[in-house]
Design a protein around this motif. Structure first.
Motif, mmCIF file in Angstrom:
data_model
loop_
_atom_site.group_PDB
_atom_site.id
_atom_site.type_symbol
_atom_site.label_atom_id
_atom_site.label_comp_id
_atom_site.label_asym_id
_atom_site.label_seq_id
_atom_site.Cartn_x
_atom_site.Cartn_y
_atom_site.Cartn_z
ATOM 1 N N ILE A 148 30.786 44.265 19.429
ATOM 2 C CA ILE A 148 29.758 45.373 19.497
ATOM 3 C C ILE A 148 28.820 45.213 20.530
ATOM 4 O O ILE A 148 28.116 45.844 21.317
ATOM 5 N N CYS A 149 27.894 43.909 20.207
ATOM 6 C CA CYS A 149 26.854 43.512 20.777
ATOM 7 C C CYS A 149 27.064 43.295 22.194
ATOM 8 O O CYS A 149 26.049 43.687 23.060
ATOM 9 N N ILE A 150 27.835 42.731 22.575
ATOM 10 C CA ILE A 150 28.378 42.408 24.087
ATOM 11 C C ILE A 150 28.538 43.536 24.699
ATOM 12 O O ILE A 150 28.391 43.590 26.015
ATOM 13 N N ALA A 151 29.099 44.646 24.153
ATOM 14 C CA ALA A 151 29.682 45.880 24.671
ATOM 15 C C ALA A 151 28.452 46.713 25.119
ATOM 16 O O ALA A 151 28.246 47.452 26.042
ATOM 17 N N ALA A 152 27.569 46.680 23.981
ATOM 18 C CA ALA A 152 26.169 47.411 24.093
ATOM 19 C C ALA A 152 25.668 46.967 25.210
ATOM 20 O O ALA A 152 24.635 47.344 25.956
ATOM 21 N N SER A 153 25.281 45.584 25.248
ATOM 22 C CA SER A 153 24.766 44.680 26.458
ATOM 23 C C SER A 153 25.039 45.125 27.868
ATOM 24 O O SER A 153 24.374 45.569 28.654
ATOM 25 N N ILE A 169 20.711 34.161 22.773
ATOM 26 C CA ILE A 169 20.148 34.520 21.385
ATOM 27 C C ILE A 169 20.740 34.031 20.265
ATOM 28 O O ILE A 169 20.567 33.632 19.492
ATOM 29 N N MET A 170 22.347 34.738 20.449
ATOM 30 C CA MET A 170 23.197 34.326 19.343
ATOM 31 C C MET A 170 23.413 32.975 19.160
ATOM 32 O O MET A 170 23.659 32.533 17.861
ATOM 33 N N LEU A 171 23.650 32.138 20.037
ATOM 34 C CA LEU A 171 23.993 30.804 19.957
ATOM 35 C C LEU A 171 22.611 30.014 19.314
ATOM 36 O O LEU A 171 22.913 28.992 18.773
ATOM 37 N N VAL A 172 21.357 30.445 19.796
ATOM 38 C CA VAL A 172 20.361 29.975 19.392
ATOM 39 C C VAL A 172 20.296 29.902 17.607
ATOM 40 O O VAL A 172 20.171 28.950 16.778
ATOM 41 N N ASN A 173 20.299 31.254 17.116
ATOM 42 C CA ASN A 173 20.512 31.578 15.978
ATOM 43 C C ASN A 173 19.662 30.692 14.796
ATOM 44 O O ASN A 173 20.191 30.175 13.916
ATOM 45 N N GLY A 174 18.533 30.706 15.147
ATOM 46 C CA GLY A 174 17.447 30.180 14.319
ATOM 47 C C GLY A 174 17.440 28.571 14.427
ATOM 48 O O GLY A 174 16.471 27.883 13.891
ATOM 49 N N ASN A 175 18.124 28.076 15.433
ATOM 50 C CA ASN A 175 18.065 26.485 15.624
ATOM 51 C C ASN A 175 16.993 26.225 16.670
ATOM 52 O O ASN A 175 16.920 26.474 17.818
ATOM 53 N N ILE A 176 15.957 25.268 16.071
ATOM 54 C CA ILE A 176 14.694 25.060 16.836
ATOM 55 C C ILE A 176 14.934 24.235 18.082
ATOM 56 O O ILE A 176 14.454 24.647 19.291
ATOM 57 N N GLY A 177 16.042 23.187 17.857
ATOM 58 C CA GLY A 177 16.231 22.317 18.801
ATOM 59 C C GLY A 177 16.902 23.035 20.268
ATOM 60 O O GLY A 177 16.855 22.860 21.157
ATOM 61 N N ALA A 178 17.847 23.930 19.753
ATOM 62 C CA ALA A 178 18.685 24.689 20.492
ATOM 63 C C ALA A 178 17.738 25.511 21.377
ATOM 64 O O ALA A 178 17.714 25.880 22.567
ATOM 65 N N GLY A 179 16.604 26.191 20.722
ATOM 66 C CA GLY A 179 15.706 27.029 21.308
ATOM 67 C C GLY A 179 14.693 26.206 22.518
ATOM 68 O O GLY A 179 14.615 26.787 23.381
ATOM 69 N N VAL A 180 14.433 25.169 22.010
ATOM 70 C CA VAL A 180 13.753 24.413 22.966
ATOM 71 C C VAL A 180 14.374 23.835 24.312
ATOM 72 O O VAL A 180 14.165 24.145 25.282
ATOM 73 N N ALA A 181 15.769 23.630 23.843
ATOM 74 C CA ALA A 181 16.532 23.328 25.083
ATOM 75 C C ALA A 181 16.886 24.505 26.005
ATOM 76 O O ALA A 181 16.849 24.291 27.260
ATOM 77 N N VAL A 182 17.093 25.639 25.358
ATOM 78 C CA VAL A 182 17.204 26.876 26.184
ATOM 79 C C VAL A 182 16.011 27.193 27.107
ATOM 80 O O VAL A 182 16.032 27.475 28.342
ATOM 81 N N MET A 183 14.841 27.063 26.396
ATOM 82 C CA MET A 183 13.647 27.159 27.054
ATOM 83 C C MET A 183 13.526 26.267 28.322
ATOM 84 O O MET A 183 13.132 26.905 29.566
ATOM 85 N N GLY A 184 13.819 25.165 28.199
ATOM 86 C CA GLY A 184 13.814 23.969 29.309
ATOM 87 C C GLY A 184 14.818 24.478 30.378
ATOM 88 O O GLY A 184 14.393 24.418 31.551
ATOM 89 N N ALA A 185 16.181 25.019 30.068
ATOM 90 C CA ALA A 185 16.796 25.523 31.027
ATOM 91 C C ALA A 185 16.395 26.483 32.004
ATOM 92 O O ALA A 185 16.859 26.751 32.836
ATOM 93 N N ALA A 207 33.192 38.264 14.678
ATOM 94 C CA ALA A 207 33.832 38.726 15.861
ATOM 95 C C ALA A 207 33.347 39.989 16.219
ATOM 96 O O ALA A 207 33.209 40.470 17.251
ATOM 97 N N GLN A 208 33.740 40.763 15.247
ATOM 98 C CA GLN A 208 33.297 42.296 15.417
ATOM 99 C C GLN A 208 31.827 42.721 15.938
ATOM 100 O O GLN A 208 31.469 43.430 16.891
#
Length: 226
Positions: free
Chosen positions: A21-26, A62-78, A16-17
């Motif tokens: 930190i990442c969301i604040a930086a973004s 990017i954090m939600l994909v986290n190396g998951n190939i299936g999620a990455g393909v779904a995100v690309m389609g979206a 969570a920390q």
């Protein structure tokens, strides 16, 4: 500073920390990019807000994909579906969008230092280019729209006037209007003397039957298409 917050994004669970930190930086970097994009540029408030939030959105993806190939393909389609719901923008707006996405990708991977350095460098170079007028045409290019009746042959009808008042004149496109009873001629011109613009328009009015004439700056999209 430039080391990732996550020793291995593909295997370790994000804390969570680290997420906060990442969301604040973004959000901070997104706000900086959005503010810089308004410099000497007219744009809508919705675009600026979207630009400010885009790094955080991309980071979350990017954090939600986290190396998951299936999620990455779904995100690309979206993302491809979103593309067809988007209105084309200017080259500068597209560049700003890609920059915001790049920053979001960096923060999503935990590379906060790289994201910050990248943002500062790109915005500094952009500021220098704009200040120096890099790539800007020194010609006072204008768009001239002339409405003529359908009975009038527009081929070369204004050539003598253009020779007298302009250094450059090019017919860009012709469009019919009013159920085909009128033609609209679109020219890009460079005047020899700005003080003679009214005189030129008065002479054109004598030939086009006193129909509409519009002379003004070339729209940004038209300028980029040249």
């Amino acid at each position: 500073m430039l080391n990732s917050l996550f020793s291995s994004v593909l295997t370790e669970t994000i804390t969570a920390q680290s997420f906060l930190i990442c969301i604040a930086a973004s959000l901070v970097l997104g706000a900086i990019i959005a503010a810089a994009s308004t410099y000497k540029t007219k744009t809508s408030a919705s675009f600026i807000i979207t630009l400010a939030l885009m790094p955080a959105v991309v980071q979350m993806v990017i954090m939600l994909v986290n190396g998951n190939i299936g999620a990455g393909v779904a995100v690309m389609g979206a993302f491809n579906l979103v593309r067809f719901r988007s209105v084309p923008g200017t080259a500068k707006e597209i560049c700003s969008i890609f920059m915001a996405m790049a920053v979001g990708l960096a923060t999503g991977m935990g590379q906060l230092g790289i994201a910050a350095v990248f943002t500062v460098l790109i915005l500094a170079v952009n500021f220098l280019y704009v200040k120096a007028g890099f790539g800007e045409s020194k010609r006072a290019l204008k768009e001239l729209k002339i409405t003529i009746p359908e009975s009038l042959d527009y081929t070369g009808i204004f050539d003598d006037l253009f020779d007298r008042y302009t250094t450059e004149a090019e017919l860009i496109k012709v469009r019919t209007t009013n159920m085909g009873s009128l033609y609209q001629l679109f020219y890009h011109i460079v005047l020899k003397d700005q003080a003679l613009e009214k005189e030129m328009l008065d002479n054109i009015r004598c030939r086009n039957g006193n129909l509409d004439i519009i002379c003004g700056k070339v729209p940004e999209n038209s300028r980029e298409a040249l």
